[in-house]
Design a protein around this motif. Structure first.
Motif, PDB file in Angstrom:
ATOM      1  N   GLY A  65      43.806  22.030  40.404  1.00  8.85           N
ATOM      2  CA  GLY A  65      44.246  23.389  40.715  1.00  8.85           C
ATOM      3  C   GLY A  65      44.282  24.245  39.473  1.00  8.85           C
ATOM      4  O   GLY A  65      43.900  23.807  38.374  1.00  8.85           O
ATOM      5  N   PHE A  66      44.785  25.474  39.637  1.00 12.80           N
ATOM      6  CA  PHE A  66      44.739  26.455  38.554  1.00 12.80           C
ATOM      7  C   PHE A  66      46.070  27.197  38.468  1.00 12.80           C
ATOM      8  O   PHE A  66      46.139  28.422  38.635  1.00 12.80           O
ATOM      9  CB  PHE A  66      43.579  27.432  38.774  1.00 12.80           C
ATOM     10  N   TYR A 105      43.960  25.289  28.455  1.00 20.36           N
ATOM     11  CA  TYR A 105      44.055  23.884  28.044  1.00 20.36           C
ATOM     12  C   TYR A 105      42.891  23.037  28.545  1.00 20.36           C
ATOM     13  O   TYR A 105      42.700  21.905  28.097  1.00 20.36           O
ATOM     14  CB  TYR A 105      45.372  23.282  28.526  1.00 20.36           C
ATOM     15  N   ALA A 106      42.104  23.562  29.472  1.00 29.22           N
ATOM     16  CA  ALA A 106      41.059  22.749  30.081  1.00 29.22           C
ATOM     17  C   ALA A 106      39.991  22.328  29.080  1.00 29.22           C
ATOM     18  O   ALA A 106      39.639  21.142  29.001  1.00 29.22           O
ATOM     19  CB  ALA A 106      40.428  23.507  31.250  1.00 29.22           C
ATOM     20  N   GLU A 107      39.450  23.269  28.316  1.00 28.69           N
ATOM     21  CA  GLU A 107      38.355  22.905  27.412  1.00 28.69           C
ATOM     22  C   GLU A 107      38.791  21.970  26.292  1.00 28.69           C
ATOM     23  O   GLU A 107      38.113  20.953  26.053  1.00 28.69           O
ATOM     24  CB  GLU A 107      37.677  24.151  26.850  1.00 28.69           C
ATOM     25  N   PRO A 108      39.909  22.234  25.581  1.00 26.72           N
ATOM     26  CA  PRO A 108      40.308  21.264  24.553  1.00 26.72           C
ATOM     27  C   PRO A 108      40.619  19.892  25.129  1.00 26.72           C
ATOM     28  O   PRO A 108      40.340  18.872  24.482  1.00 26.72           O
ATOM     29  CB  PRO A 108      41.543  21.899  23.903  1.00 26.72           C
ATOM     30  N   ALA A 109      41.163  19.844  26.347  1.00 28.71           N
ATOM     31  CA  ALA A 109      41.425  18.545  26.971  1.00 28.71           C
ATOM     32  C   ALA A 109      40.113  17.836  27.279  1.00 28.71           C
ATOM     33  O   ALA A 109      39.948  16.642  26.973  1.00 28.71           O
ATOM     34  CB  ALA A 109      42.248  18.725  28.240  1.00 28.71           C
ATOM     35  N   PHE A 110      39.160  18.568  27.865  1.00 33.25           N
ATOM     36  CA  PHE A 110      37.894  17.928  28.217  1.00 33.25           C
ATOM     37  C   PHE A 110      37.119  17.495  26.979  1.00 33.25           C
ATOM     38  O   PHE A 110      36.437  16.465  26.992  1.00 33.25           O
ATOM     39  CB  PHE A 110      37.032  18.860  29.061  1.00 33.25           C
ATOM     40  N   ARG A 111      37.218  18.249  25.900  1.00 36.81           N
ATOM     41  CA  ARG A 111      36.558  17.844  24.651  1.00 36.81           C
ATOM     42  C   ARG A 111      37.148  16.549  24.100  1.00 36.81           C
ATOM     43  O   ARG A 111      36.515  15.879  23.285  1.00 36.81           O
ATOM     44  CB  ARG A 111      36.672  18.957  23.606  1.00 36.81           C
ATOM     45  N   SER A 112      38.355  16.193  24.553  1.00 33.65           N
ATOM     46  CA  SER A 112      39.026  14.987  24.062  1.00 33.65           C
ATOM     47  C   SER A 112      38.834  13.784  24.971  1.00 33.65           C
ATOM     48  O   SER A 112      39.337  12.692  24.661  1.00 33.65           O
ATOM     49  CB  SER A 112      40.538  15.269  23.928  1.00 33.65           C
ATOM     50  N   GLY A 171      44.447  24.289  34.678  1.00 32.73           N
ATOM     51  CA  GLY A 171      43.318  25.139  34.327  1.00 32.73           C
ATOM     52  C   GLY A 171      43.625  25.967  33.096  1.00 32.73           C
ATOM     53  O   GLY A 171      44.432  25.589  32.242  1.00 32.73           O
ATOM     54  N   GLY A 172      42.983  27.124  32.977  1.00 32.50           N
ATOM     55  CA  GLY A 172      43.276  28.028  31.874  1.00 32.50           C
ATOM     56  C   GLY A 172      42.865  27.483  30.524  1.00 32.50           C
ATOM     57  O   GLY A 172      41.886  26.743  30.388  1.00 32.50           O
TER      58      GLY A 172
END
Length: 324
Positions: A238-239, A220-227, A217-218
Motif C-alpha cells: 500500500g501507499f 522510503y521505497a527506493e532506498p529500501a529496494f536498493r538495499s 511507499g513514498g
C-alpha cells in the motif's frame, strides 16, 4: 439505526452521523449488530475518492466488523440470531448495523473480544497473503517491515516470527519501535533519525533482507529496494505515505529481485479456498500465542472522523476501532 455517512468525497471532517432505517438481509446475507468496526487506511482513501474501490455516494465506510447476528436472510443456515461473528463487509461497517454475506462471516468464540476480533481480518489477512503466499518467507530468512507499527505492519512482524524468520521493524518514532519489539521484532530502524540504507546494511552484514514488506511507499521505497538482498522479494502492500513511488527497474536486474503486488481483497474473492486455509493457520497461531492483535484505541461512532484523521496523519499504532 445510527450510521456514518459519506455524502461527498472529502476529508474525514466531511463525514456525518445520520439516522437510517434498520437493515434487512437479502438471500445469503446476515444483518449484524456491530459491536466494533476496525479502522483501516483504505477507509481514508475511499472517502477521498483515492482508492481503487469506489462505492457510489452516499455510503457508509468501514470494511470489517465484529458483532452479534441480528437477522438472517433466506438460505442462511450456518448462523442464527445471537451468533457472535466477525465479518469482512467491504463497506457499511461504521454503523450500529451492517450487512454481510454469510460466506464472509466467521464464527467468533465466546472468549474473544469484539475489538480484537474486528482488528484481525483485514490486517492479518493482508499480511499473511503478503508474507506467506506472495513473499514465500522461510525460516532463517530476514524480512524488513516498513511502517511496522501500523496494523498491517505489526501483523507482518508477528507472522514473520511465527514462520521462524528474523524480522527488522522500521518506523518513525522510538515509541512505535518499542511496540514492534514487544510484538517480536528482532531489530529496529528509526527512519526519521537514522540512515535507512546504512542501518539495513549494518543489521544484515551487507547482504540485505530477503523480503521487504512495504505498506508505506513514498520516499522510503527506493532506498529500501536498493538495499534488498539477492533474489529478494519486495512486497507492494500500500501507499500510506500518500505517494506512489517510481522504482528504477534496473535495480531488479542487478539484484535478481522481484517486485510483488499484494491485493488481499481480490485474492480472497478469487481464491477463497486458499484464503480459508490461511485463516485456519492463523487461528492456530492465535491459539499458540504467536499472533496477538493490538488495539491501541477505541472511538465512539461520532468520533469516527477523528479516528480517520489520526489514521491519515499516522498517529495510529496497531489498530483502532469504532464502537457503535
Amino acid at each position: 439505526m445510527r450510521a456514518i455517512r459519506c455524502n461527498q468525497y472529502g476529508p474525514p471532517e466531511t463525514l456525518t452521523v445520520e439516522d437510517l432505517p434498520d437493515l434487512e438481509p437479502q438471500a445469503g446475507e446476515v444483518v449484524i449488530d456491530v459491536k466494533a468496526a476496525a479502522v483501516n487506511f483504505p477507509d481514508v482513501l475511499i472517502i477521498e475518492n483515492k482508492y481503487q474501490f469506489k462505492p457510489p455516494l452516499p455510503f457508509t465506510p468501514g470494511s470489517e466488523v465484529a458483532g452479534v447476528v441480528r437477522k438472517v436472510g433466506a438460505g442462511v443456515t450456518q448462523f442464527q440470531p445471537g451468533s457472535r461473528v466477525v465479518a469482512y463487509t467491504g463497506q457499511g461497517g461504521f454503523a450500529q448495523q451492517a450487512v454481510a454475506a454469510a460466506s464472509a462471516c466467521v464464527p467468533l468464540a465466546e472468549g474473544v473480544g469484539f475489538a480484537q476480533a474486528a482488528a484481525f481480518t483485514l490486517a492479518y489477512g493482508t499480511s499473511h497473503h503478503a508474507v506467506v503466499d506472495r513473499g514465500a518467507l522461510k525460516a532463517g530468512e530476514t524480512m524488513l517491515v516498513l511502517g511496522a507499527a501500523g496494523g498491517v505492519g505489526l501483523a507482518a512482524v508477528e507472522i514473520g516470527k511465527a514462520l521462524g524468520a528474523r524480522v527488522i521493524a522500521a518506523a518513525s518514532t522510538d515509541d512505535k519501535l518499542a511496540i514492534c519489539t514487544k510484538h517480536g521484532a528482532d531489530a529496529t530502524i528509526n527512519y526519521a533519525t537514522e540512515d535507512l540504507r546504512e542501518r539495513i546494511k549494518a543489521l544484515t552484514d551487507g547482504k540485505g533482507p530477503d523480503v521487504i514488506y512495504d505498506p508505506v511507499g513514498g520516499v522510503y521505497a527506493e532506498p529500501a529496494f536498493r538495499s534488498i538482498g539477492w533474489r529478494g522479494r519486495y512486497l507492494v502492500v500500500g501507499f500510506a505515505n500518500g505517494e506512489i513511488p517510481k522504482l528504477p527497474l534496473n535495480l531488479t536486474l542487478l539484484k535478481g529481485a522481484s517486485i510483488v503486488g499484494v491485493f488481499w481483497g481480490d485474492f480472497a474473492r478469487r481464491e477463497p479456498a486458499h484464503n480459508a486455509a490461511a485463516f485456519k493457520q492463523m487461528v492456530e497461531w492465535i491459539g499458540a500465542g504467536k499472533l496477538r492483535p493490538y488495539v491501541s484505541a477505541e472511538y465512539a461512532l461520532e468520533d469516527t472522523g477523528r479516528a480517520l484523521r489520526d489514521m491519515a496523519e499516522r498517529r495510529v499504532v496497531g489498530k483502532v476501532v469504532i464502537t457503535p
